[in-house]
Design a protein around this motif. Structure first.
Motif, PDB file in Angstrom:
ATOM      1  N   ILE A 134     -21.582 -13.108  -0.607  1.00  0.00           N
ATOM      2  CA  ILE A 134     -20.597 -12.032  -0.467  1.00  0.00           C
ATOM      3  C   ILE A 134     -21.130 -10.816  -1.208  1.00  0.00           C
ATOM      4  O   ILE A 134     -21.505 -10.900  -2.375  1.00  0.00           O
ATOM      5  CB  ILE A 134     -19.225 -12.410  -1.056  1.00  0.00           C
ATOM      6  CG1 ILE A 134     -18.622 -13.601  -0.305  1.00  0.00           C
ATOM      7  CG2 ILE A 134     -18.276 -11.222  -1.005  1.00  0.00           C
ATOM      8  CD1 ILE A 134     -17.331 -14.098  -0.910  1.00  0.00           C
ATOM      9  N   LYS A 135     -21.162  -9.677  -0.520  1.00  0.00           N
ATOM     10  CA  LYS A 135     -21.620  -8.441  -1.134  1.00  0.00           C
ATOM     11  C   LYS A 135     -20.668  -7.316  -0.736  1.00  0.00           C
ATOM     12  O   LYS A 135     -20.204  -7.259   0.394  1.00  0.00           O
ATOM     13  CB  LYS A 135     -23.042  -8.119  -0.667  1.00  0.00           C
ATOM     14  CG  LYS A 135     -23.618  -6.888  -1.307  1.00  0.00           C
ATOM     15  CD  LYS A 135     -25.044  -6.631  -0.840  1.00  0.00           C
ATOM     16  CE  LYS A 135     -25.568  -5.366  -1.482  1.00  0.00           C
ATOM     17  NZ  LYS A 135     -26.897  -5.017  -0.988  1.00  0.00           N
ATOM     18  N   THR A 136     -20.361  -6.431  -1.702  1.00  0.00           N
ATOM     19  CA  THR A 136     -19.513  -5.271  -1.421  1.00  0.00           C
ATOM     20  C   THR A 136     -20.306  -3.991  -1.678  1.00  0.00           C
ATOM     21  O   THR A 136     -21.261  -3.992  -2.453  1.00  0.00           O
ATOM     22  CB  THR A 136     -18.256  -5.265  -2.309  1.00  0.00           C
ATOM     23  OG1 THR A 136     -18.653  -5.206  -3.674  1.00  0.00           O
ATOM     24  CG2 THR A 136     -17.418  -6.508  -2.071  1.00  0.00           C
ATOM     25  N   ASP A 137     -19.909  -2.922  -1.020  1.00  0.00           N
ATOM     26  CA  ASP A 137     -20.608  -1.651  -1.220  1.00  0.00           C
ATOM     27  C   ASP A 137     -20.091  -0.898  -2.442  1.00  0.00           C
ATOM     28  O   ASP A 137     -20.572   0.181  -2.758  1.00  0.00           O
ATOM     29  CB  ASP A 137     -20.527  -0.771   0.027  1.00  0.00           C
ATOM     30  CG  ASP A 137     -19.117  -0.298   0.347  1.00  0.00           C
ATOM     31  OD1 ASP A 137     -18.147  -0.886  -0.193  1.00  0.00           O
ATOM     32  OD2 ASP A 137     -18.973   0.634   1.148  1.00  0.00           O
ATOM     33  N   SER A 138     -19.111  -1.467  -3.127  1.00  0.00           N
ATOM     34  CA  SER A 138     -18.563  -0.861  -4.333  1.00  0.00           C
ATOM     35  C   SER A 138     -18.122  -1.972  -5.276  1.00  0.00           C
ATOM     36  O   SER A 138     -17.672  -3.020  -4.834  1.00  0.00           O
ATOM     37  CB  SER A 138     -17.377   0.033  -3.986  1.00  0.00           C
ATOM     38  OG  SER A 138     -16.807   0.580  -5.140  1.00  0.00           O
ATOM     39  N   GLN A 139     -18.244  -1.736  -6.572  1.00  0.00           N
ATOM     40  CA  GLN A 139     -17.760  -2.706  -7.553  1.00  0.00           C
ATOM     41  C   GLN A 139     -16.574  -2.166  -8.341  1.00  0.00           C
ATOM     42  O   GLN A 139     -15.924  -2.905  -9.062  1.00  0.00           O
ATOM     43  CB  GLN A 139     -18.887  -3.097  -8.509  1.00  0.00           C
ATOM     44  CG  GLN A 139     -19.984  -3.861  -7.821  1.00  0.00           C
ATOM     45  CD  GLN A 139     -21.079  -4.268  -8.787  1.00  0.00           C
ATOM     46  OE1 GLN A 139     -21.067  -3.909  -9.958  1.00  0.00           O
ATOM     47  NE2 GLN A 139     -22.026  -5.026  -8.291  1.00  0.00           N
ATOM     48  N   ASN A 140     -16.298  -0.869  -8.216  1.00  0.00           N
ATOM     49  CA  ASN A 140     -15.205  -0.227  -8.941  1.00  0.00           C
ATOM     50  C   ASN A 140     -14.487   0.745  -8.022  1.00  0.00           C
ATOM     51  O   ASN A 140     -15.132   1.525  -7.324  1.00  0.00           O
ATOM     52  CB  ASN A 140     -15.731   0.562 -10.152  1.00  0.00           C
ATOM     53  CG  ASN A 140     -16.430  -0.321 -11.140  1.00  0.00           C
ATOM     54  OD1 ASN A 140     -15.824  -1.202 -11.714  1.00  0.00           O
ATOM     55  ND2 ASN A 140     -17.718  -0.101 -11.323  1.00  0.00           N
ATOM     56  N   LEU A 141     -13.177   0.714  -8.059  1.00  0.00           N
ATOM     57  CA  LEU A 141     -12.365   1.695  -7.350  1.00  0.00           C
ATOM     58  C   LEU A 141     -11.526   2.434  -8.376  1.00  0.00           C
ATOM     59  O   LEU A 141     -10.935   1.814  -9.260  1.00  0.00           O
ATOM     60  CB  LEU A 141     -11.439   1.012  -6.337  1.00  0.00           C
ATOM     61  CG  LEU A 141     -12.099   0.192  -5.231  1.00  0.00           C
ATOM     62  CD1 LEU A 141     -11.026  -0.463  -4.367  1.00  0.00           C
ATOM     63  CD2 LEU A 141     -13.012   1.051  -4.393  1.00  0.00           C
ATOM     64  N   LEU A 162     -13.739  -6.768  -7.602  1.00  0.00           N
ATOM     65  CA  LEU A 162     -13.746  -5.309  -7.705  1.00  0.00           C
ATOM     66  C   LEU A 162     -12.800  -4.917  -8.827  1.00  0.00           C
ATOM     67  O   LEU A 162     -11.664  -5.392  -8.875  1.00  0.00           O
ATOM     68  CB  LEU A 162     -13.243  -4.666  -6.412  1.00  0.00           C
ATOM     69  CG  LEU A 162     -13.953  -4.983  -5.112  1.00  0.00           C
ATOM     70  CD1 LEU A 162     -13.166  -4.415  -3.940  1.00  0.00           C
ATOM     71  CD2 LEU A 162     -15.341  -4.401  -5.136  1.00  0.00           C
ATOM     72  N   ALA A 163     -13.239  -4.077  -9.723  1.00  0.00           N
ATOM     73  CA  ALA A 163     -12.366  -3.530 -10.761  1.00  0.00           C
ATOM     74  C   ALA A 163     -11.625  -2.338 -10.164  1.00  0.00           C
ATOM     75  O   ALA A 163     -12.228  -1.491  -9.490  1.00  0.00           O
ATOM     76  CB  ALA A 163     -13.187  -3.098 -11.971  1.00  0.00           C
ATOM     77  N   VAL A 164     -10.317  -2.274 -10.386  1.00  0.00           N
ATOM     78  CA  VAL A 164      -9.495  -1.188  -9.852  1.00  0.00           C
ATOM     79  C   VAL A 164      -8.766  -0.516 -11.011  1.00  0.00           C
ATOM     80  O   VAL A 164      -8.128  -1.185 -11.821  1.00  0.00           O
ATOM     81  CB  VAL A 164      -8.475  -1.698  -8.816  1.00  0.00           C
ATOM     82  CG1 VAL A 164      -7.674  -0.533  -8.234  1.00  0.00           C
ATOM     83  CG2 VAL A 164      -9.156  -2.486  -7.718  1.00  0.00           C
ATOM     84  N   THR A 165      -8.865   0.804 -11.075  1.00  0.00           N
ATOM     85  CA  THR A 165      -8.180   1.602 -12.087  1.00  0.00           C
ATOM     86  C   THR A 165      -7.402   2.704 -11.393  1.00  0.00           C
ATOM     87  O   THR A 165      -7.885   3.302 -10.432  1.00  0.00           O
ATOM     88  CB  THR A 165      -9.182   2.236 -13.070  1.00  0.00           C
ATOM     89  OG1 THR A 165      -9.963   1.208 -13.666  1.00  0.00           O
ATOM     90  CG2 THR A 165      -8.476   3.039 -14.155  1.00  0.00           C
ATOM     91  N   GLN A 166      -6.204   2.966 -11.889  1.00  0.00           N
ATOM     92  CA  GLN A 166      -5.442   4.115 -11.414  1.00  0.00           C
ATOM     93  C   GLN A 166      -5.008   4.943 -12.608  1.00  0.00           C
ATOM     94  O   GLN A 166      -4.445   4.423 -13.572  1.00  0.00           O
ATOM     95  CB  GLN A 166      -4.227   3.694 -10.595  1.00  0.00           C
ATOM     96  CG  GLN A 166      -3.521   4.904  -9.990  1.00  0.00           C
ATOM     97  CD  GLN A 166      -2.372   4.534  -9.094  1.00  0.00           C
ATOM     98  OE1 GLN A 166      -1.777   3.471  -9.236  1.00  0.00           O
ATOM     99  NE2 GLN A 166      -2.044   5.428  -8.175  1.00  0.00           N
ATOM    100  N   GLU A 167      -5.297   6.229 -12.518  1.00  0.00           N
ATOM    101  CA  GLU A 167      -4.962   7.154 -13.603  1.00  0.00           C
ATOM    102  C   GLU A 167      -3.447   7.301 -13.729  1.00  0.00           C
ATOM    103  O   GLU A 167      -2.713   7.138 -12.761  1.00  0.00           O
ATOM    104  CB  GLU A 167      -5.603   8.511 -13.323  1.00  0.00           C
ATOM    105  CG  GLU A 167      -7.112   8.439 -13.224  1.00  0.00           C
ATOM    106  CD  GLU A 167      -7.732   9.697 -12.628  1.00  0.00           C
ATOM    107  OE1 GLU A 167      -7.016  10.491 -11.987  1.00  0.00           O
ATOM    108  OE2 GLU A 167      -8.950   9.851 -12.809  1.00  0.00           O
ATOM    109  N   SER A 168      -3.003   7.619 -14.936  1.00  0.00           N
ATOM    110  CA  SER A 168      -1.578   7.865 -15.158  1.00  0.00           C
ATOM    111  C   SER A 168      -1.246   9.316 -14.784  1.00  0.00           C
ATOM    112  O   SER A 168      -2.124  10.173 -14.709  1.00  0.00           O
ATOM    113  CB  SER A 168      -1.208   7.602 -16.614  1.00  0.00           C
ATOM    114  OG  SER A 168      -1.934   8.464 -17.460  1.00  0.00           O
ATOM    115  N   ASP A 169       0.017   9.561 -14.565  1.00  0.00           N
ATOM    116  CA  ASP A 169       0.488  10.896 -14.214  1.00  0.00           C
ATOM    117  C   ASP A 169       0.391  11.799 -15.444  1.00  0.00           C
ATOM    118  O   ASP A 169       1.050  11.534 -16.454  1.00  0.00           O
ATOM    119  CB  ASP A 169       1.929  10.810 -13.726  1.00  0.00           C
ATOM    120  CG  ASP A 169       2.453  12.119 -13.159  1.00  0.00           C
ATOM    121  OD1 ASP A 169       1.890  13.186 -13.484  1.00  0.00           O
ATOM    122  OD2 ASP A 169       3.420  12.071 -12.395  1.00  0.00           O
ATOM    123  N   PRO A 170      -0.431  12.858 -15.403  1.00  0.00           N
ATOM    124  CA  PRO A 170      -0.567  13.722 -16.571  1.00  0.00           C
ATOM    125  C   PRO A 170       0.697  14.524 -16.874  1.00  0.00           C
ATOM    126  O   PRO A 170       0.850  15.069 -17.963  1.00  0.00           O
ATOM    127  CB  PRO A 170      -1.720  14.657 -16.198  1.00  0.00           C
ATOM    128  CG  PRO A 170      -1.719  14.679 -14.705  1.00  0.00           C
ATOM    129  CD  PRO A 170      -1.250  13.313 -14.279  1.00  0.00           C
TER     130      PRO A 170
END
Length: 133
Positions: free
Chosen positions: A23-30, A97-105
């Protein structure tokens, strides 16, 4: 002739190692902005796979070439993180895949107490809902 047999054996061995578990993905972080959005990830696999996450703020749609990941708007603070796990059906290999979402500034909390007693904020959102203990 010996070299040819050795080369053929090596190629067969390497192909067998990939087997059902490649299994291979084109991204490791979103990384998503606080507004949310959708991002596509291409997945290359020699077998069928499953895709899972425990984040209620993400939805995952499978496509012919991978997945579309959609994040809802982050109406809270701080940044939130999770992972998406992609597993071969036979369980031989997984990738994530690591997923991060920024907080509302724009999410700022102001509070005042009458008797200057300390308070603990349990959770907040940008609509003014605050849990206090």
């Amino acid at each position: 002739m010996k070299r040819f047999l050795l080369l053929a054996f090596t190629c067969l061995f390497l192909a067998a190692c990939e087997g059902d578990g490649y299994i291979k993905t084109d991204s490791q972080n979103l990384v998503f902005p606080f507004e949310g959005g959708t991002q596509s990830v291409t997945i290359t696999s020699v077998s069928e796979y499953t895709v899972t996450t425990d984040a209620k703020w993400l939805s995952i749609e499978t496509t012919g070439t991978g997945i579309n990941v959609t994040a809802k708007r982050n109406i809270g603070s701080p940044d939130r993180t999770t992972s998406i796990v992609i597993s071969a059906i036979n369980g031989s290999t997984t990738t994530s895949l690591a997923v991060t979402q920024e907080s509302d500034p724009n999410c700022v909390i102001y509070y005042t107490t009458i008797d200057s007693a300390p308070i603990t904020l349990n959770s907040t959102d940008c609509f003014g809902n605050v849990g206090v203990t």
